[in-house]
Scaffold this active site. Sequence first.
Site, PDB file in Angstrom:
ATOM      1  N   ALA A 152      39.721  45.590  37.154  1.00 56.99           N
ATOM      2  CA  ALA A 152      40.540  46.065  38.270  1.00 56.99           C
ATOM      3  C   ALA A 152      41.668  45.097  38.578  1.00 56.99           C
ATOM      4  CB  ALA A 152      39.659  46.266  39.503  1.00 56.99           C
ATOM      5  N   ASP A 153      41.388  43.796  38.514  1.00 58.13           N
ATOM      6  CA  ASP A 153      42.415  42.799  38.826  1.00 58.13           C
ATOM      7  C   ASP A 153      43.555  42.857  37.814  1.00 58.13           C
ATOM      8  OD1 ASP A 153      40.655  41.926  36.822  1.00 58.13           O
ATOM      9  OD2 ASP A 153      40.782  39.820  37.408  1.00 58.13           O
ATOM     10  N   ARG A 154      43.240  43.075  36.549  1.00 63.42           N
ATOM     11  CA  ARG A 154      44.273  43.139  35.518  1.00 63.42           C
ATOM     12  C   ARG A 154      45.143  44.370  35.693  1.00 63.42           C
ATOM     13  NH1 ARG A 154      40.920  43.442  30.484  1.00 63.42           N
ATOM     14  NH2 ARG A 154      42.982  43.799  29.553  1.00 63.42           N
ATOM     15  N   LEU A 178      40.095  37.925  48.702  1.00 63.37           N
ATOM     16  CA  LEU A 178      41.237  37.940  49.604  1.00 63.37           C
ATOM     17  C   LEU A 178      41.179  39.183  50.487  1.00 63.37           C
ATOM     18  CD1 LEU A 178      44.137  37.010  50.508  1.00 63.37           C
ATOM     19  CD2 LEU A 178      45.003  38.447  48.655  1.00 63.37           C
ATOM     20  N   GLY A 222      37.846  38.553  43.420  1.00 57.68           N
ATOM     21  CA  GLY A 222      37.687  37.964  42.106  1.00 57.68           C
ATOM     22  C   GLY A 222      36.312  37.349  41.969  1.00 57.68           C
TER      23      GLY A 222
END
Length: 259
Positions: free
Chosen positions: A108-110, A13, A8
Amino acid sequence: MLLAIEQGNTNTLFAVHDGATWIAQWRAATDSSRTADEYAVWLSQLLAMAGLQMGVMDACIISSVVPQSIFNLRNLARRYLQVEPLVIGENAELGIQVRIDKPSEAGADRLINSIGAHIVYPGDLIVIDSGTATTFDVVAADGGMEGCAIAPGINLSMEALHAAAAKLPRVAIQRPQGNTSIGKDTVAAMQSGVFWGYVALIDGLVARIKGDWGKPMTVIGTGGVSSLFQGATTSIDHFDPDLTIRGLLEVYRRNMAKP
């Protein structure tokens, strides 16, 4: 074993899956200038503390919202794991419909959060990710991404308040003592305004999205500060910190299952 990397704007992570469960997870501050070699030194030390080593990992999947970091993360996988990584937005097939005007603009995170939520929660969903930004993604019952609302994250708002007003200090984000909205000093007043303001933002946007959607929806909260709102908002049905890594694992499995 699979190395999953979820990057992020604030934190990155690294998680290791052994085929049955997640056996190790670590977080680092996101630094777009960090090289593959620097990642390898840091990661190898953490792996050793967990009784693992680089050589045991034979797969890697990467999700990043920091484009300038993808090159170094990809080189980490190629040089130190000797594998070609799956990269969200590049060579990974997601298996979902992205029903927005410009699908390439979906972070990408969504996308990964939408997948991680859909495989666990049935029906139409709102996925709220509280991080550097606060995103409200609408996920249809078939798993398709339908659209989103994006607001500044709570920490970003507090930092902006401090930066723009000379007499307002930098303060920690926390729930106001006594659950009161009336601060008796500057720090308490700032905490009240930002915290309860965000609770109202969440409740208000969820109500508006549900009204626009016109059908029942389940609301999932995730992200670095989402737990802060537990018990304060009535709009979030489930708090799930594992949406992203669950989604990454699902995408990896879908791609490995392709003929």
